[in-house]
Motif scaffolding. Structure first.
Motif, PDB file in Angstrom:
ATOM      1  N   THR A 174      36.396  49.038  29.169  1.00  0.00           N
ATOM      2  CA  THR A 174      37.546  49.477  30.987  1.00  0.00           C
ATOM      3  C   THR A 174      36.455  50.617  31.649  1.00  0.00           C
ATOM      4  O   THR A 174      36.676  50.559  32.741  1.00  0.00           O
ATOM      5  N   ARG A 175      36.559  52.084  30.961  1.00  0.00           N
ATOM      6  CA  ARG A 175      35.249  52.275  31.684  1.00  0.00           C
ATOM      7  C   ARG A 175      34.119  52.595  32.397  1.00  0.00           C
ATOM      8  O   ARG A 175      33.972  52.616  33.465  1.00  0.00           O
ATOM      9  N   MET A 176      33.412  51.167  32.008  1.00  0.00           N
ATOM     10  CA  MET A 176      31.819  50.815  32.208  1.00  0.00           C
ATOM     11  C   MET A 176      32.314  50.064  33.292  1.00  0.00           C
ATOM     12  O   MET A 176      31.270  49.685  34.367  1.00  0.00           O
ATOM     13  N   LEU A 177      33.706  49.472  33.278  1.00  0.00           N
ATOM     14  CA  LEU A 177      33.689  48.535  34.999  1.00  0.00           C
ATOM     15  C   LEU A 177      34.199  50.234  35.853  1.00  0.00           C
ATOM     16  O   LEU A 177      34.231  49.760  37.010  1.00  0.00           O
ATOM     17  N   THR A 178      34.960  50.744  35.583  1.00  0.00           N
ATOM     18  CA  THR A 178      35.356  51.731  36.704  1.00  0.00           C
ATOM     19  C   THR A 178      34.115  52.465  37.131  1.00  0.00           C
ATOM     20  O   THR A 178      34.229  53.113  38.500  1.00  0.00           O
ATOM     21  N   GLN A 179      33.564  52.523  36.415  1.00  0.00           N
ATOM     22  CA  GLN A 179      31.979  53.352  36.914  1.00  0.00           C
ATOM     23  C   GLN A 179      31.551  52.407  37.061  1.00  0.00           C
ATOM     24  O   GLN A 179      30.418  53.063  38.336  1.00  0.00           O
ATOM     25  N   ALA A 180      31.629  51.245  37.685  1.00  0.00           N
ATOM     26  CA  ALA A 180      30.739  50.298  38.804  1.00  0.00           C
ATOM     27  C   ALA A 180      31.563  50.241  39.743  1.00  0.00           C
ATOM     28  O   ALA A 180      31.121  49.306  40.109  1.00  0.00           O
ATOM     29  N   GLY A 181      32.062  50.545  39.761  1.00  0.00           N
ATOM     30  CA  GLY A 181      33.729  50.589  40.672  1.00  0.00           C
ATOM     31  C   GLY A 181      34.870  49.921  40.700  1.00  0.00           C
ATOM     32  O   GLY A 181      35.307  49.765  42.098  1.00  0.00           O
ATOM     33  N   HIS A 182      35.000  49.290  40.285  1.00  0.00           N
ATOM     34  CA  HIS A 182      36.355  48.229  39.709  1.00  0.00           C
ATOM     35  C   HIS A 182      37.564  49.658  40.068  1.00  0.00           C
ATOM     36  O   HIS A 182      37.400  50.331  39.043  1.00  0.00           O
ATOM     37  N   ARG A 183      38.067  48.486  40.504  1.00  0.00           N
ATOM     38  CA  ARG A 183      39.802  49.894  40.934  1.00  0.00           C
ATOM     39  C   ARG A 183      41.008  48.659  40.299  1.00  0.00           C
ATOM     40  O   ARG A 183      41.914  48.698  39.936  1.00  0.00           O
ATOM     41  N   ARG A 184      40.758  46.947  40.380  1.00  0.00           N
ATOM     42  CA  ARG A 184      41.166  46.069  40.008  1.00  0.00           C
ATOM     43  C   ARG A 184      41.079  45.311  39.005  1.00  0.00           C
ATOM     44  O   ARG A 184      40.007  44.198  39.129  1.00  0.00           O
ATOM     45  N   ILE A 185      41.170  46.216  37.606  1.00  0.00           N
ATOM     46  CA  ILE A 185      41.102  45.670  36.312  1.00  0.00           C
ATOM     47  C   ILE A 185      41.948  44.634  35.758  1.00  0.00           C
ATOM     48  O   ILE A 185      43.474  45.418  35.425  1.00  0.00           O
ATOM     49  N   ALA A 186      41.951  43.450  35.186  1.00  0.00           N
ATOM     50  CA  ALA A 186      42.713  42.531  35.025  1.00  0.00           C
ATOM     51  C   ALA A 186      42.496  42.658  32.926  1.00  0.00           C
ATOM     52  O   ALA A 186      40.791  42.749  32.991  1.00  0.00           O
ATOM     53  N   TYR A 187      43.114  42.544  31.981  1.00  0.00           N
ATOM     54  CA  TYR A 187      43.355  42.294  30.186  1.00  0.00           C
ATOM     55  C   TYR A 187      43.668  41.567  30.428  1.00  0.00           C
ATOM     56  O   TYR A 187      45.300  41.447  30.295  1.00  0.00           O
ATOM     57  N   VAL A 188      43.408  40.382  29.523  1.00  0.00           N
ATOM     58  CA  VAL A 188      43.958  39.254  29.320  1.00  0.00           C
ATOM     59  C   VAL A 188      44.263  39.132  27.807  1.00  0.00           C
ATOM     60  O   VAL A 188      42.644  38.770  27.380  1.00  0.00           O
ATOM     61  N   THR A 189      44.942  38.553  27.236  1.00  0.00           N
ATOM     62  CA  THR A 189      45.614  38.166  26.316  1.00  0.00           C
ATOM     63  C   THR A 189      45.804  37.375  26.092  1.00  0.00           C
ATOM     64  O   THR A 189      46.877  37.064  26.275  1.00  0.00           O
ATOM     65  N   ALA A 190      45.524  36.654  24.125  1.00  0.00           N
ATOM     66  CA  ALA A 190      46.282  35.492  24.098  1.00  0.00           C
ATOM     67  C   ALA A 190      47.773  36.141  23.521  1.00  0.00           C
ATOM     68  O   ALA A 190      48.539  35.373  22.864  1.00  0.00           O
ATOM     69  N   ALA A 191      47.922  37.096  23.627  1.00  0.00           N
ATOM     70  CA  ALA A 191      49.308  37.604  22.341  1.00  0.00           C
ATOM     71  C   ALA A 191      50.372  37.480  23.325  1.00  0.00           C
ATOM     72  O   ALA A 191      49.995  37.333  24.829  1.00  0.00           O
ATOM     73  N   VAL A 192      51.081  37.381  23.140  1.00  0.00           N
ATOM     74  CA  VAL A 192      52.314  37.053  23.323  1.00  0.00           C
ATOM     75  C   VAL A 192      54.406  37.886  23.267  1.00  0.00           C
ATOM     76  O   VAL A 192      53.459  38.720  23.168  1.00  0.00           O
ATOM     77  N   LEU A 193      54.008  38.879  24.393  1.00  0.00           N
ATOM     78  CA  LEU A 193      54.995  39.398  25.259  1.00  0.00           C
ATOM     79  C   LEU A 193      56.291  38.767  26.063  1.00  0.00           C
ATOM     80  O   LEU A 193      55.267  38.242  27.270  1.00  0.00           O
ATOM     81  N   SER A 194      57.548  38.904  25.606  1.00  0.00           N
ATOM     82  CA  SER A 194      58.208  38.528  27.279  1.00  0.00           C
ATOM     83  C   SER A 194      58.702  39.208  27.834  1.00  0.00           C
ATOM     84  O   SER A 194      58.267  40.415  27.664  1.00  0.00           O
ATOM     85  N   GLY A 195      58.650  38.731  29.156  1.00  0.00           N
ATOM     86  CA  GLY A 195      58.460  39.752  30.038  1.00  0.00           C
ATOM     87  C   GLY A 195      57.901  40.686  30.571  1.00  0.00           C
ATOM     88  O   GLY A 195      56.515  40.091  29.986  1.00  0.00           O
TER      89      GLY A 195
END
Length: 358
Positions: A174-195
């Motif tokens: 994630t730090r690599m992405l922020t250092q590249a200038g990204h602010r809108r970063i998503a984390y996508v996982t197959a894990a399930v969490l209600s709500g």
């Protein structure tokens, strides 16, 4: 002319006669119990090889109390991560003359319980399990044979465990992405969490998912990105509904400019969705994923990955378990293997957009 006996009819008595030792001595060598001299041991094994002797597993288990097998329960056998980990387990087990019986839980705790019951009924000598949930582990506590945990830790369970540095890995990526200038970063996982997630780390029942999300959030906080929790997307499975949700995310006005995927299966679905939306990598969106799956290095562009020592993960778990089977009674060991980031061509600076906000 007398025909040689079929392989299946070769008995311990036949081996004993060939080696010129008693049946009891041959049984001790072939069963792996008791003591004999090195010369006698070698003579019996040579005779067994010459005759094509194959042990009767049932008889051996009745004599030694061992089945010569271990059970392995993983979360998703179709995921290349688990396939490679099982290869590591199998290679170590084979060198020790141990068979592996594999079961798949599908990340469902009830299926995990059922698989463990079946394996214990088959009298496996030990178990390696990737626990589906951290909140429901009573069945793991009740296991009487040696147990090792693969990939996911359960601090409440005092057993050998092998994991990778999930939190640190996610934080570095994630730090690599922020250092590249990204602010809108998503984390996508197959894990399930209600709500919505909204900081509910305590409700995540899988240690790997929890640690990676915490690492992601820590890196976002370092970069002063507010409300990063709203960009955590759960339930990215191989389904039409999940794919539709990815398309919706990528087609929104405030779509992320970078995505960290929890595994290579999720990343492949993201890669397809990004192409389907007419977006380019990394021109429109940067992509990083856990696990250096084969496909990640041959796409255009090749994908930056968090390379996990998956084979070593399985190998280490098997070595710890087999050590227990041999009588080692030292305190349970917790091994954390390091990861590395392989930088390819899927990360770039975000396009400037007037509505970019923290």
């Amino acid at each position: 002319m007398k025909r040689p006996p079929k392989i299946s009819s070769i008995t311990v008595s036949d081996v004993a006669r060939e080696a010129k030792v008693s049946k009891a001595t041959a049984a001790r060598v072939l069963g792996g119990y008791g003591r004999v001299s090195q010369s006698v041991h070698a003579a019996v094994l040579e005779a067994a090889k010459a005759l094509g002797y194959r042990p009767n597993e049932l008889a051996r288990s009745m004599t030694t109390g061992r089945s010569g097998s271990i059970g392995v329960v993983v979360g998703d056998i179709e995921n290349p991560f688990f396939s490679l980990a099982v290869r590591g387990i199998s290679d170590v087990a084979r060198l020790s003359g141990i068979n592996v019986i594999l079961a798949n839980s599908g990340e469902e705790v009830e299926a995990e319980k059922s698989a463990i019951r079946v394996l214990l009924a088959k009298q496996v000598d030990g178990l390696i399990v990737t626990p589906a949930q951290a909140a429901d582990i009573a069945h793991l506590r009740e296991i009487s044979c040696p147990l090792a945990l693969l990939d996911r830790a359960l601090p409440e369970l005092d057993v050998d465990t092998v994991t990778v540095d999930d939190r640190n890995a996610a934080q570095r990526a994630t730090r690599m992405l922020t250092q590249a200038g990204h602010r809108r970063i998503a984390y996508v996982t197959a894990a399930v969490l209600s709500g919505d997630f909204r900081g509910a780390a305590s409700r995540i029942n899988t240690s790997t998912v929890r640690e990676r999300i915490l690492g992601f959030l820590e890196a976002c906080r370092e970069a002063d990105i507010e409300n990063a929790e709203r960009n955590i997307h759960f339930g990215s499975s191989r389904s039409e509904r999940s794919h539709a949700l990815l398309l919706e995310m990528l087609g929104s006005a405030d779509r992320p400019t970078a995505i960290l995927a929890s595994d290579s299966v999720v990343a492949l679905d993201l890669f397809k969705a990004i192409r389907e939306c007419g977006l380019g990598i990394p021109r429109d969106i940067s992509l990083v994923t856990f696990h250096d799956a084969d496909w990640t290095s041959v796409t255009t562009p090749p994908i930056t990955v968090i390379d996990q020592p998956v084979y070593a993960l399985g190998k280490s778990a098997a070595e710890l378990l087999i050590r227990r089977l041999k009588g080692d009674d030292r305190p349970p060991e917790s091994i954390v293997l390091p990861t590395t980031i392989i930088e390819r061509m899927s990360v770039g600076a975000p396009l400037r957009q007037p509505d970019d906000q923290s």
